[in-house]
Design an enzyme around this catalytic site. Structure first.
Site, PDB file in Angstrom:
ATOM      1  N   LYS A   1      14.782 115.738 -13.348  1.00 28.50           N
ATOM      2  CA  LYS A   1      13.420 115.279 -13.012  1.00 28.50           C
ATOM      3  C   LYS A   1      12.560 116.471 -12.611  1.00 28.50           C
ATOM      4  CE  LYS A   1      14.656 110.882 -10.774  1.00 28.50           C
ATOM      5  NZ  LYS A   1      14.573 110.153  -9.513  1.00 28.50           N
TER       6      LYS A   1
ATOM      7  N   GLU B   1       8.582 106.949 -14.704  1.00 29.45           N
ATOM      8  CA  GLU B   1       8.607 105.997 -15.813  1.00 29.45           C
ATOM      9  C   GLU B   1       7.908 104.691 -15.435  1.00 29.45           C
ATOM     10  OE1 GLU B   1      11.144 107.705 -14.580  1.00 29.45           O
ATOM     11  OE2 GLU B   1      12.586 108.314 -16.120  1.00 29.45           O
TER      12      GLU B   1
ATOM     13  N   LYS C   1      11.835 100.843  -5.862  1.00 31.92           N
ATOM     14  CA  LYS C   1      12.155 101.031  -4.452  1.00 31.92           C
ATOM     15  C   LYS C   1      11.193 102.049  -3.830  1.00 31.92           C
ATOM     16  CE  LYS C   1      15.905 102.425  -1.399  1.00 31.92           C
ATOM     17  NZ  LYS C   1      17.305 102.742  -1.239  1.00 31.92           N
TER      18      LYS C   1
ATOM     19  N   GLU D   1      26.683 106.381 -11.344  1.00 30.08           N
ATOM     20  CA  GLU D   1      25.732 107.003 -10.408  1.00 30.08           C
ATOM     21  C   GLU D   1      26.342 107.058  -9.007  1.00 30.08           C
ATOM     22  OE1 GLU D   1      21.092 107.022 -10.825  1.00 30.08           O
ATOM     23  OE2 GLU D   1      21.569 105.391  -9.481  1.00 30.08           O
TER      24      GLU D   1
ATOM     25  N   GLY E   1      19.334 101.320  -4.582  1.00 27.51           N
ATOM     26  CA  GLY E   1      18.732 100.785  -5.809  1.00 27.51           C
ATOM     27  C   GLY E   1      19.731 100.040  -6.674  1.00 27.51           C
ATOM     28  N   ARG E   2      20.909 100.624  -6.880  1.00 28.01           N
ATOM     29  CA  ARG E   2      21.879  99.999  -7.791  1.00 28.01           C
ATOM     30  C   ARG E   2      22.658  98.860  -7.131  1.00 28.01           C
ATOM     31  NH1 ARG E   2      22.786 105.270  -6.784  1.00 28.01           N
ATOM     32  NH2 ARG E   2      24.660 105.884  -5.646  1.00 28.01           N
TER      33      ARG E   2
ATOM     34  N   HIS F   1      34.592  95.715 -34.472  1.00 25.19           N
ATOM     35  CA  HIS F   1      34.169  96.143 -35.807  1.00 25.19           C
ATOM     36  C   HIS F   1      33.397  97.450 -35.750  1.00 25.19           C
ATOM     37  CE1 HIS F   1      35.578  92.431 -37.663  1.00 25.19           C
ATOM     38  NE2 HIS F   1      35.265  91.894 -36.495  1.00 25.19           N
TER      39      HIS F   1
END
Ligand code: F6P
Length: 531
Positions: free
Chosen positions: A499, A202, A196, A342, A256-257, A373
């Site tokens: 950050k 990253e 965005k 978030e 963004g999400r 399990h």
């Protein structure tokens, strides 16, 4: 505004919860054979079973009082009108505008561009720099620019085009990129750089390394045939060297999400084809219409939100396990972690004050039956009250004979076991009735407290339409909880601090500046890495 905690609706809910606190779920079922009918809700061919929640039939109308008190309908209207309800970032929240039947012109233009691009890739009209067709797409993005399309591509594996392989790289750990690129042919690979802001460390690092990998094999001129971008920051896309003809824009009013429906969904559309991407939008739109119009007691997102609040604030539950009984939905818990945590992992309200009650529980999960399990032991006998959310599909997306019935049996068995538990008398009777009889000292180990509340959502099948509706369901649940807790669900200040510190540590780790100005642990760790 009056905090919701001080309203009559909250006090009413509190009294109702108090009355139920010492009642075991098993008793609620024993006393009311119609409990499932009373506490399950249908929407189209979906079923939402709330009967295994620690609620009484009277609870839902009481909780609906909170929906009115917090004025959720008013907030829906504000969101849809484009008011800047993300007040800390001064932004509107209009992800639902991305999936309207007749989208606004700028949305329609990008959707048309995506359709054309998908057609060009799939038909082989778009070719790589050496004239080969594209067989592999690598989406480079993180958070909201990764989790939605990644989860949906995985969820719709049964629908994916066989000639197209779509990969996702998010982590700045070089292992993510290196292991994805190993085995890919540069001349047949297309990179989608999704960000965005087009500043995320990253993503920018992975994009630069991917570019180096490509140009080492095909030369600088190949970039325009092998890189496209998705962003709101088209100036930065151009600065990276991607031709704006190969850029797909979106807007600051798409969080963004909440961006799966925008051009961020491009890798998904490439994986499943644009017609199916449109079916995903149609499913989300159907859920929007339901959310915008149904009364709270019949409104699926509202009910999920109200039950979450009930569990967190009136029963003190601190964690919720999302348990999809669908291997294809294995990434759903991870996707929901960003969407929900978030958005709602906040303790300061819209007025800058403490919310005053617990907000979102910690969300985690794993596909059933694998989780059974691994960690279900703790769900059953860990002595820790928690909530579970089971999701299952009536039909299998990969119908292998003999499998789906077992999957469903396990899903329904787990929620039943968590609900009713097993008493000491039952454990003893079981041991005594065994052939040969089991030793009675084992009885305490075979007792299950039960009373662990759960919701089960039963979908007809996992296809683009139902997946779209499922994601929109959770988006609206998040919106509703934000309103109920008076939280801005659309900012994410909590991710900034780390950050910021990473920015000061990087030159120390790179050896460009001396280690200093940090605590002794951080200094020690850096020094140890460099030694
Ligand atoms: O983690 C913080 C965050 O801002 C998310 O909200 C967002 O989805 C992610 O980073 C990626 O941001 P971008 O799409 O700008 O690269």
């Amino acid at each position: 505004m009056t905090p919701i905690l001080n309203t009559p609706a909250w006090k009413h809910a509190e009294r109702n919860a108090h009355g139920l606190r010492d009642v075991h779920l098993r008793e609620l079922f024993e006393h009311d054979p119609q409990r499932f009918q009373r506490l399950s809700v249908r929407w189209n061919d979906w079923l939402l079973d709330l009967s295994k929640q620690r609620i009484a039939p009277a609870t839902l109308p009481i909780l609906a009082g909170l929906w009115d008190t917090a004025d959720v309908p008013g907030w829906i209207a504000r969101m849809r009108a484009g008011e800047k309800i993300n007040h800390t970032e001064d932004r509107a929240v209009l992800h639902t505008a991305l999936r309207e039947q007749t989208p606004r012109p700028e949305v329609a233009t990008v959707l048309a561009k995506m359709r054309d691009f998908c057609a060009a890739i799939h038909s082989g009209q778009w070719r790589g720099a050496t004239g080969e067709t594209i067989t592999d797409v690598v989406n480079i993005g993180i958070g909201g620019s990764d989790l939605g399309p990644r989860m949906a591509t995985r969820a719709l594996a049964a629908q994916c085009l066989p000639q197209m392989k779509v990969h996702y790289v998010a982590n700045v750990d070089g292992a993510d990129l290196a292991t994805t690129l190993a085995g890919l042919a540069p001349q047949r690979t297309l990179f989608v750089i999704a960000s965005k802001t087009f500043t995320t460390q990253e993503t920018m690092q992975n994009a630069a390394s991917a570019r180096a990998w490509l140009t080492a094999a095909l030369g600088e001129a190949a970039v325009s045939r092998h890189f496209v971008a998705v962003s709101t920051a088209l100036d930065k896309v151009a600065a990276f060297g991607i031709d704006l003809a190969n850029a797909f824009g979106f807007w600051d009013w798409v969080g963004g999400r909440f961006s799966l429906w925008s051009a961020i969904g491009l890798p998904l559309a490439l994986a499943i084809g644009f017609d199916k991407f449109e079916a995903l939008l149609a499913g989300a739109r159907a859920m929007d219409e339901h959310f915008f119009s149904a009364p709270p007691q019949e409104n699926l997102p509202a009910l999920l939100a109200l039950v979450d609040l009930w569990n967190a604030d009136f029963f003190g539950l601190q964690t919720c396990a999302v348990l999809p009984y669908s291997q294809s939905l294995e990434l759903l818990p991870r996707y929901l972690q960003q969407l929900e945590m978030e958005s709602l992992g906040k303790h300061i309200d819209r007025d800058g004050k403490l919310v005053g009650c617990p907000t979102l529980p910690i969300l985690w999960g794993e596909a059933g039956t694998n989780g059974q399990h691994a960690f279900y032991q703790l769900l059953h006998q860990g002595g820790r009250p928690l909530a579970c959310e089971f999701i299952a599909c009536k039909e299998a997306d990969f119908p292998v004979p003999g499998h789906h019935e077992k999957l469903l049996a396990n899903c329904f068995a787990q929620s039943a076991a968590l609900m009713k538990g097993k008493t000491e008398a039952e454990a003893l009777a079981e041991l005594e009735g065994a052939v040969p009889p089991g030793p009675s000292f084992l009885a305490p180990y075979k007792i299950f407290p039960g009373n662990q509340p759960s919701t089960t959502l039963l979908l007809p099948r996992l296809d683009p339409y139902n997946l779209g509706a499922l994601v929109a369901l959770y988006e609206h649940k998040v919106f509703t909880l934000g309103v109920l807790w008076h939280i801005n669900a659309f900012d994410q200040w909590g991710v900034e601090y780390g950050k910021q510190i990473a920015g000061t540590l990087l030159p120390m780790i790179e050896g460009k500046t001396a280690i200093g100005g940090v605590d002794s642990s951080t200094a020690g760790l850096i020094a140890a890495c460099k030694a």
